[in-house]
Every structure is written in structure tokens, then in C-alpha cells.
Design an enzyme around this catalytic site. Sequence first.
Site, PDB file in Angstrom:
ATOM      1  N   GLU A  38    -113.097  -8.269  -6.736  1.00 11.31           N
ATOM      2  CA  GLU A  38    -112.764  -7.940  -8.128  1.00 11.31           C
ATOM      3  C   GLU A  38    -111.408  -7.262  -8.166  1.00 11.31           C
ATOM      4  OE1 GLU A  38    -117.275  -6.650  -9.458  1.00 11.31           O
ATOM      5  OE2 GLU A  38    -115.888  -5.131  -8.737  1.00 11.31           O
ATOM      6  N   GLY A  70    -107.874  -6.155  -9.872  1.00  7.65           N
ATOM      7  CA  GLY A  70    -107.261  -5.909 -11.172  1.00  7.65           C
ATOM      8  C   GLY A  70    -105.778  -5.671 -10.993  1.00  7.65           C
ATOM      9  N   ARG A  71    -105.469  -4.433 -10.627  1.00  4.88           N
ATOM     10  CA  ARG A  71    -104.079  -3.994 -10.491  1.00  4.88           C
ATOM     11  C   ARG A  71    -103.197  -4.956  -9.685  1.00  4.88           C
ATOM     12  NH1 ARG A  71    -102.715   1.453 -10.518  1.00  4.88           N
ATOM     13  NH2 ARG A  71    -104.910   1.871 -10.131  1.00  4.88           N
ATOM     14  N   ARG A 101    -100.289   6.734 -17.311  1.00  2.00           N
ATOM     15  CA  ARG A 101    -100.516   6.939 -15.873  1.00  2.00           C
ATOM     16  C   ARG A 101     -99.764   8.150 -15.297  1.00  2.00           C
ATOM     17  NH1 ARG A 101     -99.326   3.941 -12.260  1.00  2.00           N
ATOM     18  NH2 ARG A 101    -101.174   4.205 -10.985  1.00  2.00           N
ATOM     19  N   TYR A 124    -102.358  10.742 -13.784  1.00  3.52           N
ATOM     20  CA  TYR A 124    -102.515  10.803 -12.329  1.00  3.52           C
ATOM     21  C   TYR A 124    -101.226  11.172 -11.607  1.00  3.52           C
ATOM     22  CZ  TYR A 124    -105.506   6.703 -13.724  1.00  3.52           C
ATOM     23  OH  TYR A 124    -106.328   5.803 -14.332  1.00  3.52           O
ATOM     24  N   CYS A 130     -96.064  15.416 -28.220  1.00  2.88           N
ATOM     25  CA  CYS A 130     -96.133  16.879 -28.152  1.00  2.88           C
ATOM     26  C   CYS A 130     -97.057  17.334 -27.034  1.00  2.88           C
ATOM     27  CB  CYS A 130     -96.608  17.429 -29.487  1.00  2.88           C
ATOM     28  SG  CYS A 130     -95.545  16.883 -30.810  1.00  2.88           S
ATOM     29  N   GLU A 131     -96.700  17.010 -25.808  1.00  6.03           N
ATOM     30  CA  GLU A 131     -97.432  17.426 -24.612  1.00  6.03           C
ATOM     31  C   GLU A 131     -96.394  17.530 -23.495  1.00  6.03           C
ATOM     32  OE1 GLU A 131    -100.759  17.915 -24.378  1.00  6.03           O
ATOM     33  OE2 GLU A 131    -101.291  17.081 -26.332  1.00  6.03           O
TER      34      GLU A 131
HETATM   35  C1  LIG Z   1    -111.557  -0.989 -11.909  1.00  6.96           C
HETATM   36  C2  LIG Z   1    -112.506  -1.806 -11.152  1.00  6.96           C
HETATM   37  C3  LIG Z   1    -112.031  -2.869 -10.379  1.00  6.96           C
HETATM   38  C4  LIG Z   1    -110.569  -3.207 -10.238  1.00  6.96           C
HETATM   39  O1  LIG Z   1    -109.869  -2.249  -9.524  1.00  6.96           O
HETATM   40  P1  LIG Z   1    -108.323  -2.506  -9.142  1.00  6.96           P
HETATM   41  O2  LIG Z   1    -107.952  -1.291  -8.398  1.00  6.96           O
HETATM   42  O3  LIG Z   1    -107.561  -2.662 -10.407  1.00  6.96           O
HETATM   43  O4  LIG Z   1    -108.271  -3.729  -8.293  1.00  6.96           O
HETATM   44  C5  LIG Z   1    -112.970  -3.634  -9.710  1.00  6.96           C
HETATM   45  N1  LIG Z   1    -114.293  -3.376  -9.806  1.00  6.96           N
HETATM   46  C6  LIG Z   1    -114.777  -2.367 -10.543  1.00  6.96           C
HETATM   47  C7  LIG Z   1    -116.232  -2.145 -10.612  1.00  6.96           C
HETATM   48  C8  LIG Z   1    -113.903  -1.547 -11.240  1.00  6.96           C
HETATM   49  O5  LIG Z   1    -114.383  -0.536 -11.947  1.00  6.96           O
END
Ligand SMILES: *Cc1c(COP(=O)(O)O)cnc(C)c1O
Length: 382
Positions: free
Chosen positions: A264, A266-267, A303, A307, A332-333
Site C-alpha cells: 500500500e 502512498g507518498r 507538514r 512534523y 496567525c501561528e
Molecule cells: C498511510 C497509510 C499507507 C500509506 O503510507 P505511505 O507512507 O504514504 O506509503 C498505507 N497503509 C495504511 C494502512 C496507511 O494508513
Amino acid sequence: MLHIKKAELQNHPTPFYAYDLKLLRETLQAAAHAAGKYGYHIHYALKANSNEPILAEMQQIGFGADCVSGNEVKRALETGFAPEKVVFAGVGKSDRELRFALENDIFCFNVESLHELEVLNELAGESGKTARIALRINPNVNAQTHHYITTGLEENKFGINFWELEQVLELLPQFAHLQLIGLHFHIGSQITEMSVFRALCLRVNEIQQWFLNRNIKVEHLNVGGGLGVDYHEPETNAIPDFETYFGIFNEFLQPEPGQQVHFELGRALVAQSGTLISKVLYIKKGIKTNFIILDAGMTELIRPALYQSYHKIENQTSKAPEMRYDVVGPICESSDCFGKAVMLPETNRGDLLAIRTAGAYGEVMSSGYNLRDKAEAIYFEG
Ligand SMILES: *Cc1c(COP(=O)(O)O)cnc(C)c1O
């Protein structure tokens, strides 16, 4: 420098997000190629960026969808992802979200607690469905990343802890409307230390063995996402090293014969394709530094404030000799700051600044704080 035409930059009200669809496609192809070598399946984690043109690319290349809310499930289905390619994870799925996903016969629910198993079983029974489930197990592996994006330690709220599994297996036969098909793990995000993935593989092997010893063999192992990107060198490392990443799983993960392996990401798939473009409103002299005050702030990209994360900042307009600046937003932070002591060409009012590597967890986290307008998104071929 960002590969975008001047006219393209100047034609839009700032701030805005600019997405390089050419780079996105190249990234997806690299990931698909590297995963394909081992027959691995990729589900794109929508929460990183759920814009429709981006989802369309994910869907076209054949990735599934990893969703963490009912609306993400809905968005994935509307974009054309087949229900059998949609996974639903998350520690707090509401009854309404679960019912919606059940009605749409999604591929799998990644269940994060014993209590959720009970509720899902009940709701599935009411809908006359059998829910396919994967147990999200907390493997207690340290992702060695920022503590806010570490999810796979026992102290984190995510997943079912190993010591609870015995009880889960005792109860599972009573849940007539659930079918266990997978084991799921996700230990965190922006992981750059590759040995972490090796540690994850070894732990998954152990946990899988624990299940095999109890005569349970699931159809798939889902090892989550988390592969990091290079925020410092968006140019030289535009595409993450998917070959090494998937190679580690091939070397160390031991799936059973016929068992599928799911990822899975994402980034790693979207971060480098997105840039936040902002205009300089003011230059202000401080005691130790000069401030560049932008028309973009933490409402567009949170971000750095959330973080303390680094984003490379480039002046797209000025080529003057460099000076030191603090680059801040209008909100305003005091945490509304994109970078401290950044070296940039001497900057003037009206210059356009590019905040790089903002394609993941950027636009999706934008807010209306201070009643700010939603930034526009544009798409270009880099
Ligand atoms: C956020 C998330 C991802 C994706 O994470 P990345 O760091 O963006 O690859 C995959 N699985 C679950 C369950 C997530 O919460």
C-alpha cells in the site's frame, strides 16, 4: 528547478498546486515494473492525494485502492476502481462507513481491533453479506521515522497487538459473517532506512508461522506502505528506488505457495510530482534574519508545522546572488513557517516560489483555517 513553462506558472492565481503528470506516470511505471517482477500487487493509499486526475493514473496502471475513510472508498469506486481492488483500513471506521463498504462488496476490510471484529460481523449480518477481512497486526517494528508517523509499535493506536491474537482466533469462529483472508501490517511512513523493511519481513514471517502452526493459511499478506522519498534532492532522486525496496521483500519475505503479497504505497508514488507554488507578498527585516512572507501557509501545506518536515524551496523568478531567509506564511501561528535560514536568490515582492515534494500529504491536509480559500490544482507535462 521545476520543469514547468513560465506561462503556465503565471496564468494562475496563487497559491496553487502544480502536478507533473509526466513524472507521475514515470514513477508509477517504475513502481509497477519493480513490483511486477515478483508478482506483487500495489494498492495506492488514497489519503496521500485523492485528486481525480491522479487517481485516474493509478487506476489506469492497474493499481488497487487503499482507503481509510468511507469517502475515500466512495471516491475510489467513483473513479473506476473495481470493488474487488478496494481495501478499507483505519482504526476508527464508523458504522455508516462500514455499511457503505459492505454494500459495495469491497475486496477487504483491514480490521484493527477485537471490538471492530464484533461490530463488523454484526453489520455484515444485518446487510446479508460476508465481509472479507485481514487482521491488521501491530508487528512492534520501529520504522525509525518521525514519531508522529510511526504506527507499528505497541504504544501506537494502530492494529491488533500480538498478545491479543490468541483471543482473536478463539472468537473468530463465532463471527459467522466474517471471512479471514489476509494479514496486514503497516509500520509507518517516510521510511528511508531500508533495513527497517528487512526487519518487517522477518517479523511477518514469524507471525505468519504462528498462524500456520494453528492451521491458518491466509490468501494474502499485506505489508503496507511507508517507502520514503528524498525531500532534499527532488531533482536527482525524483523517482524512489522501487527496485531495492521490492527486492528486499523478495529476498526476506517468505510467502506460502500461492499466497499473494500486497503493498500500500502512498507518498512514494505521488510526493515528487506535486509542487506548491506561492507568490512573495512581503520582505521583512528581522533581528537576525530576513523574512519572506508568502501567500501560501500551513493551510495549504501543514507538514512543516505538523512534523517539522523539510521541503526544498526554490525561487522560480530571481537569479540574484543568494541570501539567508526565513520563509513563512500568512497564518496567525508561529509554526506557520516553511523553512528557517534558507539560502535563496535575493527575493522580491511578486517572485514565485516553488515548495517541492508536496504531492503527498499536502493538498489533502489543507484546511480552511483563517477562512482561507482552497488552493487550485493544475496539471502539466514536465
Ligand atoms: C498511510 C497509510 C499507507 C500509506 O503510507 P505511505 O507512507 O504514504 O506509503 C498505507 N497503509 C495504511 C494502512 C496507511 O494508513
